[in-house]
Each structure stands twice: as C-alpha cells, then as structure tokens.
Motif scaffolding. Structure first.
Motif, PDB file in Angstrom:
ATOM      1  N   UNK A 117       0.856  -1.184   0.000  1.00  0.00           N
ATOM      2  CA  UNK A 117       0.000   0.000   0.000  1.00  0.00           C
ATOM      3  C   UNK A 117       0.895   1.237   0.000  1.00  0.00           C
ATOM      4  N   UNK A 118       0.615   2.151  -0.922  1.00  0.00           N
ATOM      5  CA  UNK A 118       1.374   3.398  -1.036  1.00  0.00           C
ATOM      6  C   UNK A 118       0.422   4.568  -0.790  1.00  0.00           C
ATOM      7  N   UNK A 119       0.863   5.527   0.014  1.00  0.00           N
ATOM      8  CA  UNK A 119       0.046   6.689   0.354  1.00  0.00           C
ATOM      9  C   UNK A 119       0.522   7.894  -0.449  1.00  0.00           C
ATOM     10  N   UNK A 120      -0.438   8.672  -0.964  1.00  0.00           N
ATOM     11  CA  UNK A 120      -0.132   9.928  -1.657  1.00  0.00           C
ATOM     12  C   UNK A 120      -0.692  11.094  -0.845  1.00  0.00           C
ATOM     13  N   UNK A 121      -0.027  12.241  -0.942  1.00  0.00           N
ATOM     14  CA  UNK A 121      -0.545  13.442  -0.289  1.00  0.00           C
ATOM     15  C   UNK A 121       0.050  14.673  -0.950  1.00  0.00           C
ATOM     16  N   UNK A 122      -0.713  15.759  -0.948  1.00  0.00           N
ATOM     17  CA  UNK A 122      -0.202  17.028  -1.464  1.00  0.00           C
ATOM     18  C   UNK A 122       0.604  17.776  -0.413  1.00  0.00           C
ATOM     19  N   UNK A 123       0.672  17.223   0.811  1.00  0.00           N
ATOM     20  CA  UNK A 123       1.373  17.884   1.903  1.00  0.00           C
ATOM     21  C   UNK A 123       2.419  16.949   2.485  1.00  0.00           C
TER      22      UNK A 123
END
Length: 221
Positions: A117-123
């Motif tokens: 599982x890979x998490x993405x975020x703009x912050x």
C-alpha cells in the motif's frame, strides 16, 4: 442483482457494483487499485500507471475501495474469490475515510495484508508520513505523482520477498530524510557550564514544507 456463489472467469460479468471487471489485460499485467477523491488526480495516476503497462481500477473513496476488495460489510461489496490486486495506492486526505484509515483496514485483512500500500498526499507532513509507514505503508509520495514515482512502485509489485526490513527500502529512505531535518542527538547528556546555570539546547527541527502546490488543507490529521 444479487450475486451468490463463486464466479468463474468464464461466466463473470464485465461489471459488478459499478466496478469494471472485464479481462482486457494479460494475466502477467500488474493490477493496481488507485483511490483518490479528486477526479483530476485519479486521471493522472491512472494514465501514469497505464503508461507503465499496469491494469488500473480507480475508485473515488476508501469505502468504494473496501467494496471492491470485498472488505466492506455491506451486501453490495464486489469482492471475488481470487481477485488479483498487486498494489494499492491511495490519497491520504479524503472525506469519509482517510487513506490512513483505509491502510489500517487493509492491513487487518487476512486476504490483502501482504499487498503493498502506497500513500499519496499534497502535503509533506512528517507526523503523517511516520504514522503511515509505521502502520505498514510501503511508501509515501508527495503529489503531483510523476512517472518516475510510478516506475519505482513497480518494484513493490515484482518483489518476491515483501517481508522483513529488506522489503521496505523506500521506507528507510523516507525516514532517513526525516532524520536529516531532526536535531542531532548525542548519546552524552548536554554539557552544563560551571560558570552559568544555562545549557545549550539542541536546535529545533526544521519544518518540512511541501515542494508542490498545496491542493488541499490539513483536515485529515
């Protein structure tokens, strides 16, 4: 339409519960589940994954992801026996269920707990990164996602051994970046001058700021 029993590939419909299940890809093609409430971001990650020869299923919420995986308790879950998902990539900040909460649900599952599982975020928030990596995320990507990021993700899908520390190379890199901005901690206690009661405290850590545009506000912590 009520679904009962186990569906074979021969009589499996092309769509169940709104999910595209058509076998328009080779069995060797990696299958990625992409989760993001932003239509623009979903289209971007879907395009990059397809450029990298991946089969993509894109959904707009953590709840829809659980339904697709068959991990939702509702009757309209579309999970099928033998469902092949090689990697799950999800946005962190989503309404209803955050990417962190989705990560925990997946890691609690006996069926998909080994799925990367890979998490993405703009912050680029340090506490957020640490929390996700400690819960079992393989990587934390700061948006906008680039083709080089997606190519790196393919290593997770082709890796034979996903257990142990060797299975978390990118995690170590990310945590190393965090250590670079943390105060240098010595094993010896801070020295106290005999001529003064004050002592020199370690410098405070440098604040991590996002190298990209902030697309969302911090409302998910």
């Amino acid at each position: 339409m009520e679904i009962s029993g186990v569906l074979s590939r021969r009589n499996m419909p092309d769509e169940i519960g709104g999910f595209d299940l058509s076998p328009g890809h080779s069995e060797e093609e990696a299958h990625v589940l992409a989760v993001d409430d932003s239509l623009v971001d979903r289209k971007v990650i879907e395009r990059l994954l397809k450029i990298s020869s991946c089969k993509v299923t894109a959904v707009d919420s953590g709840r829809r992801a659980l339904q697709f995986l068959g991990l939702d308790e509702e009757k309209n879950s579309a999970g099928l026996d033998g469902l092949k998902v090689d990697l799950i990539i999800t946005d962190y900040c989503m309404p209803g269920m955050t990417g962190y909460e989705l990560l925990k649900k997946i890691k609690e599952s006996s069926t998909f707990r080994e799925t990367p599982v890979v998490i993405m975020s703009s912050e680029n928030i340090l506490t957020r990164i640490d929390r996700c990596l400690e819960e079992g995320a393989e990587d934390f990507i700061v948006k906008p996602v680039k083709l080089s990021d997606v190519k790196r993700l393919k290593d997770y899908m082709t890796r034979e051994d996903r257990d142990g520390n060797e299975g978390r190379g990118i995690n170590k890199r990310k945590l190393g970046e965090a250590c670079d901005v943390s105060p240098s901690l010595s094993s010896s206690p801070p020295s106290i001058s005999s001529s003064s009661s004050s002592w020199s405290a370690p410098s405070s850590p440098t604040s991590l700021d996002s190298p990209t545009r902030r697309l969302k506000t911090s409302t998910c912590d």
